[in-house]
Design a protein around this motif. Structure first.
Motif, PDB file in Angstrom:
ATOM      1  N   PHE A 248       0.812  -1.212   0.000  1.00  0.00           N
ATOM      2  CA  PHE A 248       0.000   0.000   0.000  1.00  0.00           C
ATOM      3  C   PHE A 248       0.851   1.269   0.000  1.00  0.00           C
ATOM      4  O   PHE A 248       0.366   2.334  -0.319  1.00  0.00           O
ATOM      5  N   GLN A 249       2.115   1.153   0.352  1.00  0.00           N
ATOM      6  CA  GLN A 249       2.986   2.323   0.362  1.00  0.00           C
ATOM      7  C   GLN A 249       3.418   2.741  -1.040  1.00  0.00           C
ATOM      8  O   GLN A 249       3.844   3.877  -1.222  1.00  0.00           O
ATOM      9  N   VAL A 250       3.316   1.888  -2.046  1.00  0.00           N
ATOM     10  CA  VAL A 250       3.713   2.280  -3.405  1.00  0.00           C
ATOM     11  C   VAL A 250       2.536   2.374  -4.369  1.00  0.00           C
ATOM     12  O   VAL A 250       2.651   3.017  -5.408  1.00  0.00           O
ATOM     13  N   ILE A 251       1.422   1.777  -4.035  1.00  0.00           N
ATOM     14  CA  ILE A 251       0.268   1.806  -4.936  1.00  0.00           C
ATOM     15  C   ILE A 251      -0.192   3.237  -5.229  1.00  0.00           C
ATOM     16  O   ILE A 251      -0.430   3.571  -6.396  1.00  0.00           O
ATOM     17  N   PRO A 252      -0.292   4.136  -4.226  1.00  0.00           N
ATOM     18  CA  PRO A 252      -0.693   5.519  -4.562  1.00  0.00           C
ATOM     19  C   PRO A 252       0.300   6.210  -5.507  1.00  0.00           C
ATOM     20  O   PRO A 252      -0.111   6.985  -6.371  1.00  0.00           O
ATOM     21  N   LEU A 253       1.563   5.909  -5.362  1.00  0.00           N
ATOM     22  CA  LEU A 253       2.571   6.480  -6.247  1.00  0.00           C
ATOM     23  C   LEU A 253       2.366   5.980  -7.674  1.00  0.00           C
ATOM     24  O   LEU A 253       2.420   6.760  -8.632  1.00  0.00           O
ATOM     25  N   GLN A 254       2.116   4.683  -7.822  1.00  0.00           N
ATOM     26  CA  GLN A 254       1.834   4.132  -9.147  1.00  0.00           C
ATOM     27  C   GLN A 254       0.594   4.786  -9.757  1.00  0.00           C
ATOM     28  O   GLN A 254       0.601   5.167 -10.924  1.00  0.00           O
ATOM     29  N   ILE A 255      -0.441   4.921  -8.962  1.00  0.00           N
ATOM     30  CA  ILE A 255      -1.684   5.505  -9.466  1.00  0.00           C
ATOM     31  C   ILE A 255      -1.458   6.950  -9.884  1.00  0.00           C
ATOM     32  O   ILE A 255      -1.859   7.364 -10.974  1.00  0.00           O
ATOM     33  N   PHE A 256      -0.804   7.741  -9.023  1.00  0.00           N
ATOM     34  CA  PHE A 256      -0.609   9.153  -9.336  1.00  0.00           C
ATOM     35  C   PHE A 256       0.229   9.338 -10.593  1.00  0.00           C
ATOM     36  O   PHE A 256      -0.148  10.106 -11.488  1.00  0.00           O
TER      37      PHE A 256
END
Length: 166
Positions: free
Chosen positions: A15-23
């Motif tokens: 969950f710590q990298v998923i928002p970065l991938q999405i953004f």
């Protein structure tokens, strides 16, 4: 049994990298593919119904008009638009393509190295730096948000490297 599998799957997500991938995906998909590729293609295919601002001519008017406010931009950068704009379109599509590769490689899972996500971050930094150079040298107002996005890209790269354990 099914509930246990769902819980294990959720625990395995990073969950710590998923928002970065999405953004990064959404930002470059919108600014590269939708605005540039789709806009220019629609301008070619259906010029009478395409939104003029996203067509080749619309982008040229906006970008060259911004560059022409500066003597340096007018003299050295504006004449390169027809050559440089296709390169910019390709460069703006690279980060979201690399994010797709990152997702297909399962880099959203715990305990995975994230080489494609790191490459997407580096591509984002490179593209943004190229854009910021032209906008800054010509004094364009877009330079401000681009400098902020350079900062974001640099932090994203450091974060991904930290997550990779490097």
């Amino acid at each position: 049994m099914n509930n246990t599998n769902n819980t294990n799957f959720l625990k395995s997500l990073a969950f710590q990298v998923i928002p970065l991938q999405i953004f990064l995906f959404v930002f470059w998909f919108k600014n590269g593919f939708i605005d540039k590729v789709c806009g220019v293609l629609l301008g070619i295919i259906t010029p009478e119904t395409a939104y003029h601002g996203d067509t080749w001519q619309g982008w040229k008017e906006y970008i060259v008009g911004t560059w022409d406010k500066s003597a340096v931009g007018h003299t050295f950068i504006s004449p390169t638009f027809d050559f440089m704009f296709p390169i910019l379109i390709v460069l703006q599509c690279v980060p979201f393509i690399l994010i797709l590769r990152s997702v297909f490689a399962g880099e959203f899972m715990q305990e995975k190295q994230r080489p494609w996500l790191l490459r997407a971050g580096i591509a984002s930094l490179f593209v943004t730096a190229c854009m910021a150079f032209t906008q800054t040298i010509t004094g364009a107002s877009d330079g401000q948000y681009l400098w902020q996005f350079i900062g974001f890209s640099m932090v994203a790269i450091m974060y991904i490297r930290n997550e990779n354990g490097k």
